[in-house]
Design a protein around this motif. Structure first.
Motif, PDB file in Angstrom:
ATOM      1  N   ASN A 102      80.581  35.069  -0.759  1.00  0.00           N
ATOM      2  CA  ASN A 102      80.129  33.562  -0.266  1.00  0.00           C
ATOM      3  C   ASN A 102      81.448  32.127  -0.581  1.00  0.00           C
ATOM      4  O   ASN A 102      81.430  31.529   0.251  1.00  0.00           O
ATOM      5  CB  ASN A 102      79.033  33.277  -1.167  1.00  0.00           C
ATOM      6  CG  ASN A 102      78.164  32.382  -0.979  1.00  0.00           C
ATOM      7  OD1 ASN A 102      78.175  31.862  -0.151  1.00  0.00           O
ATOM      8  ND2 ASN A 102      76.458  32.911  -0.942  1.00  0.00           N
ATOM      9  N   LYS A 104      84.307  32.278  -0.098  1.00  0.00           N
ATOM     10  CA  LYS A 104      84.975  32.270   0.146  1.00  0.00           C
ATOM     11  C   LYS A 104      84.095  31.891   1.921  1.00  0.00           C
ATOM     12  O   LYS A 104      85.267  30.899   2.219  1.00  0.00           O
ATOM     13  CB  LYS A 104      86.077  34.035   1.237  1.00  0.00           C
ATOM     14  CG  LYS A 104      86.636  33.908   1.693  1.00  0.00           C
ATOM     15  CD  LYS A 104      87.468  35.160   2.768  1.00  0.00           C
ATOM     16  CE  LYS A 104      88.778  35.520   3.265  1.00  0.00           C
ATOM     17  NZ  LYS A 104      88.600  37.030   3.994  1.00  0.00           N
ATOM     18  N   LYS A 105      83.951  31.930   2.169  1.00  0.00           N
ATOM     19  CA  LYS A 105      82.645  31.351   3.601  1.00  0.00           C
ATOM     20  C   LYS A 105      82.581  30.041   3.324  1.00  0.00           C
ATOM     21  O   LYS A 105      82.938  29.239   3.897  1.00  0.00           O
ATOM     22  CB  LYS A 105      82.031  31.771   3.590  1.00  0.00           C
ATOM     23  CG  LYS A 105      81.827  33.399   4.205  1.00  0.00           C
ATOM     24  CD  LYS A 105      80.363  33.456   4.497  1.00  0.00           C
ATOM     25  CE  LYS A 105      80.373  35.581   4.810  1.00  0.00           C
ATOM     26  NZ  LYS A 105      79.683  36.306   4.974  1.00  0.00           N
ATOM     27  N   ARG A 106      82.383  29.627   1.636  1.00  0.00           N
ATOM     28  CA  ARG A 106      81.775  28.199   1.565  1.00  0.00           C
ATOM     29  C   ARG A 106      83.299  27.261   1.167  1.00  0.00           C
ATOM     30  O   ARG A 106      83.228  26.398   1.705  1.00  0.00           O
ATOM     31  CB  ARG A 106      81.705  27.942   0.430  1.00  0.00           C
ATOM     32  CG  ARG A 106      80.130  28.699   0.522  1.00  0.00           C
ATOM     33  CD  ARG A 106      78.872  28.662  -0.869  1.00  0.00           C
ATOM     34  NE  ARG A 106      77.371  28.833  -0.740  1.00  0.00           N
ATOM     35  CZ  ARG A 106      76.774  28.303  -0.601  1.00  0.00           C
ATOM     36  NH1 ARG A 106      76.644  27.306  -0.603  1.00  0.00           N
ATOM     37  NH2 ARG A 106      75.535  29.241  -0.670  1.00  0.00           N
ATOM     38  N   GLU A 108      86.138  28.041   2.969  1.00  0.00           N
ATOM     39  CA  GLU A 108      86.400  27.699   4.844  1.00  0.00           C
ATOM     40  C   GLU A 108      85.961  26.974   5.776  1.00  0.00           C
ATOM     41  O   GLU A 108      85.904  26.102   5.845  1.00  0.00           O
ATOM     42  CB  GLU A 108      86.277  29.294   5.647  1.00  0.00           C
ATOM     43  CG  GLU A 108      88.131  29.750   5.248  1.00  0.00           C
ATOM     44  CD  GLU A 108      86.869  31.785   5.421  1.00  0.00           C
ATOM     45  OE1 GLU A 108      86.519  32.012   6.146  1.00  0.00           O
ATOM     46  OE2 GLU A 108      88.138  32.624   5.200  1.00  0.00           O
ATOM     47  N   ASN A 109      84.652  26.655   5.110  1.00  0.00           N
ATOM     48  CA  ASN A 109      83.416  26.283   5.881  1.00  0.00           C
ATOM     49  C   ASN A 109      83.873  24.147   5.245  1.00  0.00           C
ATOM     50  O   ASN A 109      84.449  23.720   6.217  1.00  0.00           O
ATOM     51  CB  ASN A 109      81.858  25.552   5.275  1.00  0.00           C
ATOM     52  CG  ASN A 109      81.290  27.253   6.339  1.00  0.00           C
ATOM     53  OD1 ASN A 109      82.162  27.648   7.384  1.00  0.00           O
ATOM     54  ND2 ASN A 109      80.013  27.717   5.146  1.00  0.00           N
TER      55      ASN A 109
END
Length: 112
Positions: A102, A104-106, A108-109
């Motif tokens: 989670n 990592k995704k945030r 990246e966003n």
């Protein structure tokens, strides 16, 4: 963290996963960390406390991180307290911990 895990993995070459599943034996394995020899029990407690502000189930966390990373990557471990970082990552006020996947995704966003 990658360097630490790589270093630890050298010590596990002579230990099978079946043997390591016994957490009592696992936590007594000695490793070198920052020039000191210490049991994995102490190492895992220190690291989990550093990342999450708590140390409950630290041996289970390290065991899963080393041998079942897909499982540990989904657990809310990383404590995010800084308000600016929380805003940048668009975190809910009530959510303080994030799983690695989670987080990592945030990040990246945020970058994109």
């Amino acid at each position: 963290m990658r360097q630490i895990l790589s270093f630890i993995s050298i010590f596990f070459l002579s230990i099978t996963v079946a043997q390591a599943q016994n957490l009592n034996a696992f936590k007594r394995i000695l490793i070198a960390d920052n020039g000191r020899i210490k049991p994995l029990d102490s190492f895992s407690k220190t690291k989990l406390l550093e990342y999450s502000g708590r140390s409950k189930n630290h041996n289970q966390w390290l065991f899963e991180t080393l041998f079942f990373p897909e499982k540990s990557n989904e657990k809310d471990i990383f404590l995010i307290e800084n308000p600016d970082l929380r805003n940048a990552l668009n975190l809910d006020e009530n959510k303080k911990d994030l799983a690695l996947m989670n987080l990592k995704k945030r990040v990246e966003n945020f970058i994109n």
